[in-house]
Motif scaffolding. Structure first.
Motif, PDB file in Angstrom:
ATOM      1  N   GLU A 143      -2.516  -7.034  -7.607  1.00 42.26           N
ATOM      2  CA  GLU A 143      -1.631  -6.389  -6.814  1.00 42.26           C
ATOM      3  C   GLU A 143      -1.822  -4.940  -6.694  1.00 42.26           C
ATOM      4  O   GLU A 143      -1.536  -4.225  -5.523  1.00 42.26           O
ATOM      5  CB  GLU A 143      -0.169  -6.767  -7.417  1.00 42.26           C
ATOM      6  CG  GLU A 143       0.252  -8.160  -7.376  1.00 42.26           C
ATOM      7  CD  GLU A 143       0.279  -8.760  -6.024  1.00 42.26           C
ATOM      8  OE1 GLU A 143       0.159  -7.939  -4.877  1.00 42.26           O
ATOM      9  OE2 GLU A 143       0.339  -9.788  -5.979  1.00 42.26           O
ATOM     10  N   ALA A 155      -6.855  -6.102   1.338  1.00 47.48           N
ATOM     11  CA  ALA A 155      -6.023  -7.056   1.943  1.00 47.48           C
ATOM     12  C   ALA A 155      -6.263  -8.346   0.974  1.00 47.48           C
ATOM     13  O   ALA A 155      -7.262  -8.380   0.273  1.00 47.48           O
ATOM     14  CB  ALA A 155      -6.559  -7.359   3.359  1.00 47.48           C
ATOM     15  N   ASP A 156      -5.501  -9.363   1.054  1.00 52.47           N
ATOM     16  CA  ASP A 156      -5.557 -10.682   0.828  1.00 52.47           C
ATOM     17  C   ASP A 156      -6.694 -11.501   1.204  1.00 52.47           C
ATOM     18  O   ASP A 156      -6.970 -11.288   2.521  1.00 52.47           O
ATOM     19  CB  ASP A 156      -4.339 -11.549   0.737  1.00 52.47           C
ATOM     20  CG  ASP A 156      -3.103 -11.220  -0.096  1.00 52.47           C
ATOM     21  OD1 ASP A 156      -3.800 -10.773  -1.423  1.00 52.47           O
ATOM     22  OD2 ASP A 156      -2.247 -11.037   0.260  1.00 52.47           O
ATOM     23  N   TYR A 202       0.743  -1.223  -0.246  1.00 51.90           N
ATOM     24  CA  TYR A 202      -0.084  -0.053  -0.005  1.00 51.90           C
ATOM     25  C   TYR A 202       0.730   1.254  -0.004  1.00 51.90           C
ATOM     26  O   TYR A 202       1.759   1.531   0.873  1.00 51.90           O
ATOM     27  CB  TYR A 202      -0.838  -0.038   1.318  1.00 51.90           C
ATOM     28  CG  TYR A 202      -1.799   1.324   1.614  1.00 51.90           C
ATOM     29  CD1 TYR A 202      -2.469   1.939   0.431  1.00 51.90           C
ATOM     30  CD2 TYR A 202      -1.673   2.111   2.780  1.00 51.90           C
ATOM     31  CE1 TYR A 202      -2.933   3.174   0.650  1.00 51.90           C
ATOM     32  CE2 TYR A 202      -2.211   3.248   2.865  1.00 51.90           C
ATOM     33  CZ  TYR A 202      -2.872   3.630   1.932  1.00 51.90           C
ATOM     34  OH  TYR A 202      -3.499   4.883   1.914  1.00 51.90           O
ATOM     35  N   HIS A 246      -3.655  -3.924  -3.910  1.00 57.36           N
ATOM     36  CA  HIS A 246      -3.167  -3.923  -2.766  1.00 57.36           C
ATOM     37  C   HIS A 246      -2.440  -2.396  -2.765  1.00 57.36           C
ATOM     38  O   HIS A 246      -2.563  -1.582  -1.765  1.00 57.36           O
ATOM     39  CB  HIS A 246      -1.975  -5.077  -2.705  1.00 57.36           C
ATOM     40  CG  HIS A 246      -2.459  -6.360  -2.466  1.00 57.36           C
ATOM     41  ND1 HIS A 246      -3.451  -6.497  -1.054  1.00 57.36           N
ATOM     42  CD2 HIS A 246      -2.134  -7.417  -2.785  1.00 57.36           C
ATOM     43  CE1 HIS A 246      -3.296  -7.676  -1.031  1.00 57.36           C
ATOM     44  NE2 HIS A 246      -2.523  -8.398  -2.249  1.00 57.36           N
ATOM     45  N   GLU A 275      -7.321  -2.538   6.540  1.00 55.31           N
ATOM     46  CA  GLU A 275      -7.917  -2.882   5.342  1.00 55.31           C
ATOM     47  C   GLU A 275      -9.446  -2.843   5.229  1.00 55.31           C
ATOM     48  O   GLU A 275     -10.115  -3.323   5.966  1.00 55.31           O
ATOM     49  CB  GLU A 275      -6.949  -4.094   4.788  1.00 55.31           C
ATOM     50  CG  GLU A 275      -5.640  -4.113   4.753  1.00 55.31           C
ATOM     51  CD  GLU A 275      -4.951  -4.495   5.891  1.00 55.31           C
ATOM     52  OE1 GLU A 275      -3.915  -4.937   5.696  1.00 55.31           O
ATOM     53  OE2 GLU A 275      -5.667  -4.425   6.893  1.00 55.31           O
ATOM     54  N   MET A 288      -9.563 -10.104  -5.002  1.00 53.96           N
ATOM     55  CA  MET A 288      -8.642 -10.258  -4.086  1.00 53.96           C
ATOM     56  C   MET A 288      -8.434 -11.583  -3.533  1.00 53.96           C
ATOM     57  O   MET A 288      -7.480 -11.694  -2.407  1.00 53.96           O
ATOM     58  CB  MET A 288      -8.802  -9.116  -2.978  1.00 53.96           C
ATOM     59  CG  MET A 288      -8.724  -7.713  -3.460  1.00 53.96           C
ATOM     60  SD  MET A 288      -7.403  -7.334  -4.408  1.00 53.96           S
ATOM     61  CE  MET A 288      -6.019  -7.511  -3.285  1.00 53.96           C
TER      62      MET A 288
END
Length: 428
Positions: free
Chosen positions: A313, A322-323, A293, A316, A344, A401
């Motif tokens: 990505e 977030a993942d 980030y 992010h 997040e 994500m």
């Protein structure tokens, strides 16, 4: 209007009047401060030290000229610029590899580079950087005075500017999110391939909402920094290359994690080109990538999954998302303690679910929501996310994500990204 949108739109309204005062406080230049974050194991804890490596200026300011005293997201670190009288002039937030390294509890001392871009002040200011841990506790603080007349503030981006080409122009500098796409591992003879890959990256991002509908708020510029070697370093193959920003796979011994620690060199290559956010394209067909980030996206441009990975990505690095994937039977509390609400916007531990996508869930949807009802409930409270199988929840069963095969961002991620784009580009 949903709560996620309220949070950032309220910030826009609160700060709208400040835009008129930008020119009285700031020059049309960028103040760049390079930091070094260092961790020293000490007894049963970690001592964290933040130090200033250098201060420089860049020719233009490509960032926002409104919402100056607001944070777009909390991040794992934030920077505040104040007048000497204590008035807040500018704030921004970020994350870094250092925060991820801390969660590993490594026993060896280590240092990480980080660069922060701010509008260039006309008068002396105080710049305060604060780092926080996974529990949002401050672990390091650095404060120093910047005198804009200081002759030791190096002027960068004047004598040499890396060759570049705009892939997409959506708006004038002051009203757009400016994204630089940097070549990594492309020799001078391979730049035609780099420009094609940069076009593919932009096409991939604009094929997803909300970027597709808001493409007029973005500028993308491809920056052709040459490398001595073709390709990037792959440690597991003992294959080390000499490249523009020294990127490599196997970050923290995770084979597919592709990052760079050469943040100062990365930003030097962009000096003189207006930018706020960075995408680095690696000239490799190895699978992998990374996104941090307000730092950078780095992704493999020759892999068949390049398109979905670069979008993931960018979620992010630009969106602070977030993942949403997880490992069965695993709970990674060093990354996301279950009694703390993650910053997040697309995962929750339910500690402060009201601040997330709760208002997007239609009445009557079971909470938690069963994956068996995913078709019936596009937005819900699905357990598993942030690498943890239990205790962390995501907004939808599937999302960009979470995996590379799902074609869209979930509704909650789209709402969060929309709010963030509005934060950066709307002055009223």
């Amino acid at each position: 209007m949903k709560r996620i949108l309220f949070l950032l739109i309220a910030a826009v309204v609160a700060s709208a009047g400040y835009a008129a005062g930008f020119d009285s406080v700031f020059a049309d230049r960028t103040l760049r401060v390079d930091y070094v974050f260092t961790g020293f194991p000490q007894d049963d804890s970690m001592r964290c030290v933040t130090s200033v490596a250098s201060v420089s200026s860049l020719p233009h300011w490509a960032g926002r000229r409104h919402n100056l005293d607001k944070l777009p997201l909390k991040g794992n670190g934030n920077v505040t610029m104040t007048s000497l009288a204590g008035d807040t002039l500018y704030r921004t937030s970020f994350s870094s590899l250092f925060s991820e390294w801390l969660a590993l509890n490594d026993s060896r001392p280590s240092s990480f580079e980080h660069s922060v871009l701010m509008p260039f002040p006309k008068d002396s200011v105080n710049v305060i950087l604060s780092l926080t841990d996974a529990r949002h506790r401050e672990i390091s603080r650095c404060s120093f005075i910047v005198d804009p007349a200081d002759e030791l503030i190096a002027a960068k981006g004047k004598s040499h500017i890396t060759p570049h080409r705009y892939i997409h122009r959506g708006a004038v500098l002051e009203r757009a999110v400016d994204v630089a796409i940097l070549a990594e591992g492309y020799t001078a003879e391979e730049m035609d391939s780099f420009y094609r890959h940069a076009e593919v990256a932009v096409e991939a991002i604009f094929s997803h909402e909300p970027f597709k509908s808001m493409k007029d708020r973005f500028n993308f510029v491809a920056v052709a920094a040459p490398s001595l070697d073709s390709g990037v370093s792959v440690p597991r193959l003992a294959d080390w290359k000499s490249t523009a920003v020294s990127s490599h796979f196997s970050t923290f011994h995770s084979d597919r994690y592709l990052t760079t620690g050469s943040i100062f060199a990365l930003n030097d290559l962009l000096a003189g080109i207006p930018y706020e956010h960075i995408i680095v394209l690696a000239n490799t067909d190895e699978y992998g990538g990374g996104g941090i980030y307000n730092s950078y996206t780095l992704t493999a441009a020759r892999h068949p999954l390049f398109r979905p990975v670069v979008v993931h990505e960018f979620g992010h690095s630009f969106g602070g998302l977030a993942d949403e994937y997880f490992y069965e039977q695993d709970v990674m509390t060093d990354t996301y303690p279950l009694d703390v609400e993650p910053w997040e916007p697309n995962i929750t531990t339910l500690v402060d679910f009201d601040s997330k996508w709760k208002s997007l869930i239609p009445q009557g949807v079971p909470q938690p929501t069963s994956p068996e009802d995913a078709v019936k409930y596009p937005v819900g409270l699905y357990e598993g996310g942030g690498y943890s199988f239990k205790g962390i929840y995501r907004p939808a069963h599937e999302c960009r994500m979470r995996n590379n095969t799902y074609p869209t961002f979930c509704p909650a991620c789209r709402a969060a990204l929309t709010a963030l784009i509005d934060f950066y580009t709307l002055s009223h």
